[in-house]
Design an enzyme around this catalytic site. Sequence first.
Site, PDB file in Angstrom:
ATOM      1  N   LYS A 289       0.667  -1.143  -0.200  1.00 60.51           N
ATOM      2  CA  LYS A 289       0.255   0.311   0.122  1.00 60.51           C
ATOM      3  C   LYS A 289       0.681   1.051   0.283  1.00 60.51           C
ATOM      4  CE  LYS A 289      -3.817  -2.055  -0.038  1.00 60.51           C
ATOM      5  NZ  LYS A 289      -5.097  -1.701  -0.909  1.00 60.51           N
TER       6      LYS A 289
ATOM      7  N   GLU B  34     -11.594  -2.537  -8.897  1.00 61.03           N
ATOM      8  CA  GLU B  34     -12.382  -3.129  -7.559  1.00 61.03           C
ATOM      9  C   GLU B  34     -13.782  -2.054  -7.530  1.00 61.03           C
ATOM     10  OE1 GLU B  34      -8.695  -2.096  -4.893  1.00 61.03           O
ATOM     11  OE2 GLU B  34     -10.247  -2.067  -3.563  1.00 61.03           O
TER      12      GLU B  34
ATOM     13  N   GLU C  44      -2.613   0.767  -9.021  1.00 56.65           N
ATOM     14  CA  GLU C  44      -3.708   0.029  -8.996  1.00 56.65           C
ATOM     15  C   GLU C  44      -4.292   1.408  -7.656  1.00 56.65           C
ATOM     16  OE1 GLU C  44      -4.261  -3.852  -6.758  1.00 56.65           O
ATOM     17  OE2 GLU C  44      -5.646  -2.869  -5.714  1.00 56.65           O
TER      18      GLU C  44
ATOM     19  N   ASP D 128      -0.600  -1.312  -4.858  1.00 58.64           N
ATOM     20  CA  ASP D 128      -2.023  -0.141  -5.033  1.00 58.64           C
ATOM     21  C   ASP D 128      -2.391   1.490  -3.723  1.00 58.64           C
ATOM     22  OD1 ASP D 128      -4.576   0.454  -3.915  1.00 58.64           O
ATOM     23  OD2 ASP D 128      -4.865  -1.418  -2.944  1.00 58.64           O
TER      24      ASP D 128
ATOM     25  N   GLU E 245      -5.653 -12.831  -6.302  1.00 58.96           N
ATOM     26  CA  GLU E 245      -5.210 -11.680  -4.745  1.00 58.96           C
ATOM     27  C   GLU E 245      -5.149 -12.636  -3.746  1.00 58.96           C
ATOM     28  OE1 GLU E 245      -6.978  -8.204  -4.521  1.00 58.96           O
ATOM     29  OE2 GLU E 245      -6.028  -7.527  -2.952  1.00 58.96           O
TER      30      GLU E 245
ATOM     31  N   ASP F 195     -13.714  -7.125  -8.902  1.00 60.61           N
ATOM     32  CA  ASP F 195     -14.573  -8.032  -7.436  1.00 60.61           C
ATOM     33  C   ASP F 195     -15.939  -8.872  -7.751  1.00 60.61           C
ATOM     34  OD1 ASP F 195     -15.419  -9.358  -4.924  1.00 60.61           O
ATOM     35  OD2 ASP F 195     -13.697  -7.917  -4.161  1.00 60.61           O
TER      36      ASP F 195
ATOM     37  N   HIS G 170     -10.612  -8.619  -8.063  1.00 69.50           N
ATOM     38  CA  HIS G 170      -9.786  -8.162  -7.244  1.00 69.50           C
ATOM     39  C   HIS G 170     -11.238  -9.341  -5.608  1.00 69.50           C
ATOM     40  CE1 HIS G 170     -11.240  -5.681  -3.024  1.00 69.50           C
ATOM     41  NE2 HIS G 170     -10.131  -5.419  -3.670  1.00 69.50           N
TER      42      HIS G 170
HETATM   43 MG   LIG Z   1      -7.028  -2.103  -3.797  1.00 66.87          MG
END
Ligand SMILES: [Mg+2]
Length: 391
Positions: free
Chosen positions: A175, A256, A230, A204, A343, A279, A306
């Site tokens: 992240k 996502e 991302e 991300d 993921e 997702d 996702h």
């Molecule tokens: Mg993400």
Amino acid sequence: MKIKSIQTYILRTPLGNERFYSSQCSFPERNSFIVKVETDDGLVGWGEGGQYGPPEPVAAVVKHVLAPKLINQELQNPMKIWEQHYADTRDFGQKGTYIEALSAIDIALWDIYGQMLHQPVHNLIGGPFRKSITAYATGCYYRGEDVLNYKASLPKLAEEARSYVDAGFQILKMKVGLLSIEEDIERVRTIREAIGPDTCLLVDCNHAYNVFTAVKMAKELEKFNVRWLEEPVVPEDRAGYREVRSSTSIAIAGGECEFTRFGFRDLFVGGCVDIAQPDICVSGGFSEWMKIQALASSFGVTVIPHVWGSGIALAAALHVLASIPPSPHTAHPVPLQNEPIVEYDRNPNPLRDELLTTPITLQKGKLPVPHNPGLGIEVNLDAVSKYSSEF
Ligand SMILES: [Mg+2]
């Protein structure tokens, strides 16, 4: 065969001092909304809807809007039911909660449909291209103390990143976006040094940036051989996505927070992403998945779903991942380059680890695709009652 009952459950477990943070929020608990659909001849299907948002609104839509229309009705093919319910809620429900509720019902109905036909879902949505999927570790979130003193948290971050490589992962997603570019780049440098040059690194942002900050960040990240960036900008900013994408050699991923074929059509027509991340529990379930995947392939966009949520969400994702053709075809498909990857969130989540009687676990860096009829999973009812209340 008729639909006899639809039960909704909100699963919830506090994380205590294991709480973690993205650029947008803290995660003081894990929660999932799951649904159990039962037919009059005893088949049971499970579904899951939503991801980060509060589960109560999704549960309310299932309970008060969708379930009353389905109970005591003849079981029809899930796609027909999807189309009917989407049409019924179109005027007020094209994105968000309604589609998440529809996703949960759709996944449960495909679970039943597969059991009825004695086929795993992946056989019914195009057939499998693979029996297991290379997993990537999603981790290296913020822990809270890093906002106050990010330098002090770097050794722990390095240790966490190394633990994923030691566990057999060749791809890691971290992240950024909570701190300044300079501070976050220090975190990226720390992780790159910890995992070495051969481990693939994904980053991300959780839409933390405006365009000029995202462009600057992408330029910095290019120095660390980052393979995808991302959600660099907010999901509504199609032009921003396009601008960031045209400014960098790093692949842009997103989606996502997007819903249905109609939302993804706009991402593709806008030239926004290299990698689309629907997702399954958010974008419309298996029925909508097939349309999104077909659209993506026609635009040359790679699809890598996702995955968040419970063991049900993970099983659903593995079925769609089994059915994605290599993109594009080569004689020697490589994970991420041509082959989809899955993921595998590594943050604490008892709902993922305890909800299935046989949890889906890593085997030599890969997750196996369930092969029994329907979703191919058995839900542990003790775990359901441990973590849930019927809503
Ligand atoms: Mg993400």
